[in-house]
Design a protein around this motif. Structure first.
Motif, PDB file in Angstrom:
ATOM      1  N   ILE A 104       0.846  -1.205   0.000  1.00 42.01           N
ATOM      2  CA  ILE A 104       0.000   0.000   0.000  1.00 42.01           C
ATOM      3  C   ILE A 104       0.882   1.256   0.000  1.00 42.01           C
ATOM      4  CG2 ILE A 104      -1.629   1.342   1.398  1.00 42.01           C
ATOM      5  CD1 ILE A 104      -2.840  -1.448   2.218  1.00 42.01           C
ATOM      6  N   ILE A 105       1.896   1.276   0.858  1.00 49.14           N
ATOM      7  CA  ILE A 105       2.805   2.424   0.899  1.00 49.14           C
ATOM      8  C   ILE A 105       3.543   2.564  -0.431  1.00 49.14           C
ATOM      9  CG2 ILE A 105       4.844   3.419   2.028  1.00 49.14           C
ATOM     10  CD1 ILE A 105       3.877   1.952   4.618  1.00 49.14           C
ATOM     11  N   PHE A 106       3.981   1.441  -0.999  1.00 46.29           N
ATOM     12  CA  PHE A 106       4.650   1.445  -2.299  1.00 46.29           C
ATOM     13  C   PHE A 106       3.764   2.095  -3.355  1.00 46.29           C
ATOM     14  CE2 PHE A 106       4.771  -1.057  -6.306  1.00 46.29           C
ATOM     15  CZ  PHE A 106       5.949  -0.544  -6.835  1.00 46.29           C
ATOM     16  N   ARG A 107       2.524   1.670  -3.423  1.00 47.46           N
ATOM     17  CA  ARG A 107       1.596   2.208  -4.431  1.00 47.46           C
ATOM     18  C   ARG A 107       1.349   3.701  -4.211  1.00 47.46           C
ATOM     19  NH1 ARG A 107      -2.825  -1.340  -6.395  1.00 47.46           N
ATOM     20  NH2 ARG A 107      -3.131   0.535  -7.624  1.00 47.46           N
ATOM     21  N   GLN A 108       1.253   4.102  -2.939  1.00 47.24           N
ATOM     22  CA  GLN A 108       1.068   5.524  -2.640  1.00 47.24           C
ATOM     23  C   GLN A 108       2.267   6.334  -3.129  1.00 47.24           C
ATOM     24  OE1 GLN A 108       0.508   5.395   1.597  1.00 47.24           O
ATOM     25  NE2 GLN A 108      -1.716   5.123   1.435  1.00 47.24           N
ATOM     26  N   GLN A 109       3.462   5.866  -2.777  1.00 46.28           N
ATOM     27  CA  GLN A 109       4.655   6.620  -3.177  1.00 46.28           C
ATOM     28  C   GLN A 109       4.824   6.632  -4.692  1.00 46.28           C
ATOM     29  OE1 GLN A 109       8.311   5.962  -1.078  1.00 46.28           O
ATOM     30  NE2 GLN A 109       7.484   6.772   0.813  1.00 46.28           N
ATOM     31  N   GLN A 110       4.431   5.563  -5.361  1.00 48.41           N
ATOM     32  CA  GLN A 110       4.509   5.543  -6.822  1.00 48.41           C
ATOM     33  C   GLN A 110       3.593   6.611  -7.434  1.00 48.41           C
ATOM     34  OE1 GLN A 110       6.483   3.338  -9.021  1.00 48.41           O
ATOM     35  NE2 GLN A 110       7.536   3.394  -7.073  1.00 48.41           N
ATOM     36  N   ARG A 111       2.523   6.947  -6.728  1.00 46.52           N
ATOM     37  CA  ARG A 111       1.593   7.983  -7.199  1.00 46.52           C
ATOM     38  C   ARG A 111       1.942   9.371  -6.656  1.00 46.52           C
ATOM     39  NH1 ARG A 111      -2.375   4.025  -5.556  1.00 46.52           N
ATOM     40  NH2 ARG A 111      -2.922   5.479  -3.905  1.00 46.52           N
ATOM     41  N   GLY A 112       3.053   9.462  -5.918  1.00 45.42           N
ATOM     42  CA  GLY A 112       3.484  10.752  -5.371  1.00 45.42           C
ATOM     43  C   GLY A 112       2.789  11.131  -4.083  1.00 45.42           C
ATOM     44  N   ILE A 113       2.188  10.171  -3.415  1.00 40.21           N
ATOM     45  CA  ILE A 113       1.495  10.422  -2.149  1.00 40.21           C
ATOM     46  C   ILE A 113       2.417   9.977  -1.010  1.00 40.21           C
ATOM     47  CG2 ILE A 113      -0.507   9.840  -0.716  1.00 40.21           C
ATOM     48  CD1 ILE A 113      -1.966   9.201  -3.431  1.00 40.21           C
ATOM     49  N   PHE A 114       2.742  10.903  -0.117  1.00 39.42           N
ATOM     50  CA  PHE A 114       3.640  10.617   0.994  1.00 39.42           C
ATOM     51  C   PHE A 114       2.901  10.912   2.300  1.00 39.42           C
ATOM     52  CE2 PHE A 114       6.197  11.259  -2.676  1.00 39.42           C
ATOM     53  CZ  PHE A 114       7.205  10.322  -2.551  1.00 39.42           C
ATOM     54  N   LYS A 115       2.286   9.874   2.855  1.00 41.73           N
ATOM     55  CA  LYS A 115       1.470  10.028   4.061  1.00 41.73           C
ATOM     56  C   LYS A 115       2.291   9.937   5.344  1.00 41.73           C
ATOM     57  CE  LYS A 115      -2.980   8.364   2.377  1.00 41.73           C
ATOM     58  NZ  LYS A 115      -4.067   7.428   2.621  1.00 41.73           N
ATOM     59  N   TYR A 116       3.492   9.365   5.256  1.00 43.93           N
ATOM     60  CA  TYR A 116       4.261   9.073   6.458  1.00 43.93           C
ATOM     61  C   TYR A 116       5.598   9.785   6.437  1.00 43.93           C
ATOM     62  CZ  TYR A 116       0.777   5.408   6.362  1.00 43.93           C
ATOM     63  OH  TYR A 116      -0.403   4.744   6.296  1.00 43.93           O
ATOM     64  N   SER A 117       5.999  10.264   7.609  1.00 49.53           N
ATOM     65  CA  SER A 117       7.306  10.912   7.745  1.00 49.53           C
ATOM     66  C   SER A 117       8.403   9.846   7.697  1.00 49.53           C
ATOM     67  CB  SER A 117       7.380  11.666   9.072  1.00 49.53           C
ATOM     68  OG  SER A 117       7.423  10.744  10.158  1.00 49.53           O
ATOM     69  N   SER A 118       9.628  10.293   7.502  1.00 53.72           N
ATOM     70  CA  SER A 118      10.729   9.329   7.486  1.00 53.72           C
ATOM     71  C   SER A 118      10.866   8.652   8.844  1.00 53.72           C
ATOM     72  CB  SER A 118      12.037   9.996   7.066  1.00 53.72           C
ATOM     73  OG  SER A 118      12.428  10.990   7.983  1.00 53.72           O
ATOM     74  N   GLN A 119      10.558   9.358   9.922  1.00 54.47           N
ATOM     75  CA  GLN A 119      10.627   8.753  11.260  1.00 54.47           C
ATOM     76  C   GLN A 119       9.564   7.658  11.421  1.00 54.47           C
ATOM     77  OE1 GLN A 119      12.927   9.037  13.466  1.00 54.47           O
ATOM     78  NE2 GLN A 119      11.974   7.867  15.087  1.00 54.47           N
ATOM     79  N   GLN A 120       8.368   7.908  10.960  1.00 53.70           N
ATOM     80  CA  GLN A 120       7.319   6.880  11.025  1.00 53.70           C
ATOM     81  C   GLN A 120       7.704   5.666  10.188  1.00 53.70           C
ATOM     82  OE1 GLN A 120       4.227   9.581   9.687  1.00 53.70           O
ATOM     83  NE2 GLN A 120       3.117   9.343  11.626  1.00 53.70           N
ATOM     84  N   LEU A 121       8.285   5.912   9.030  1.00 49.71           N
ATOM     85  CA  LEU A 121       8.718   4.806   8.173  1.00 49.71           C
ATOM     86  C   LEU A 121       9.878   4.037   8.790  1.00 49.71           C
ATOM     87  CD1 LEU A 121       8.412   6.633   4.742  1.00 49.71           C
ATOM     88  CD2 LEU A 121       6.987   4.727   5.550  1.00 49.71           C
ATOM     89  N   ARG A 122      10.750   4.739   9.522  1.00 48.67           N
ATOM     90  CA  ARG A 122      11.848   4.053  10.220  1.00 48.67           C
ATOM     91  C   ARG A 122      11.288   3.064  11.255  1.00 48.67           C
ATOM     92  NH1 ARG A 122      14.638   8.004   8.451  1.00 48.67           N
ATOM     93  NH2 ARG A 122      16.852   8.327   8.511  1.00 48.67           N
TER      94      ARG A 122
END
Length: 180
Positions: A104-122
């Motif tokens: 889901i995150i992959f598909r979002q980022q492929q569409r240019g949607i960044f819902k999560y900060s780098s800290q949350q992703l860490r």
């Protein structure tokens, strides 16, 4: 034949985890491009997009499918379902849920949607590690593992892992403050 299938199952588990460990790192790097100038950000996001597609569709998804097929075959050939295996399968189901969340995150980022900060992703990046530790210990120790001690150990591991993330964040922020 059983041991060959089991060996292949383990090999594809390793490649699947490799993808699940690296994919969130790419999410983090991609999210951190927001601070870059437009031209740099665009070039980096295009490059990360290509890297993510190749990793996700070329390694991670095929490995997840082969892990499931081979694991099911090993289970069938085993002919029994011991209690430790039931618990392992619950963790494996959670791991597939985690895999879907990465998709889901992959598909979002492929569409240019960044819902999560780098800290949350860490933090999210470490979920695969927790599943890995739980599943490997369960498979190796099997019945001799006390359920209570297993849960306590897993919780302590999570606390140590989350503490390490906080320490890393503190050190990064301190380093940024020294550069300014």
């Amino acid at each position: 034949m059983y041991l060959y299938i089991k060996a292949l199952h383990i090999i594809f588990i390793v490649t699947w985890f490799a993808g699940m460990f690296y994919m969130p790192r790419l999410f983090i790097y991609n999210a951190e491009t927001a601070d870059k100038p437009e031209a740099v950000r665009q070039a980096l996001r295009e490059q990360f997009g290509v890297m993510m597609k190749r990793l996700w569709y070329g390694i991670t998804w095929p490995s997840a499918v082969l892990t499931l097929v081979l694991g099911s075959t090993v289970w069938y050939l085993l002919g029994v379902t011991p209690q430790w295996l039931v618990i392992k399968l619950i963790f494996v189901a959670g791991l597939y849920g985690y895999h879907i969340s990465l998709h889901i995150i992959f598909r979002q980022q492929q569409r240019g949607i960044f819902k999560y900060s780098s800290q949350q992703l860490r933090i999210w990046n470490e979920v695969a590690t927790i599943f890995l530790v739980a599943i490997v210990i369960l498979v190796v120790v099997k019945q001799s593992l006390s359920f209570v001690w297993g849960i306590v150990g897993l919780l302590l591991f999570v606390i140590v892992l989350m503490s390490a993330i906080r320490i890393y964040k503190y050190l990064r922020e301190k380093k940024k403050g020294n550069k300014a």
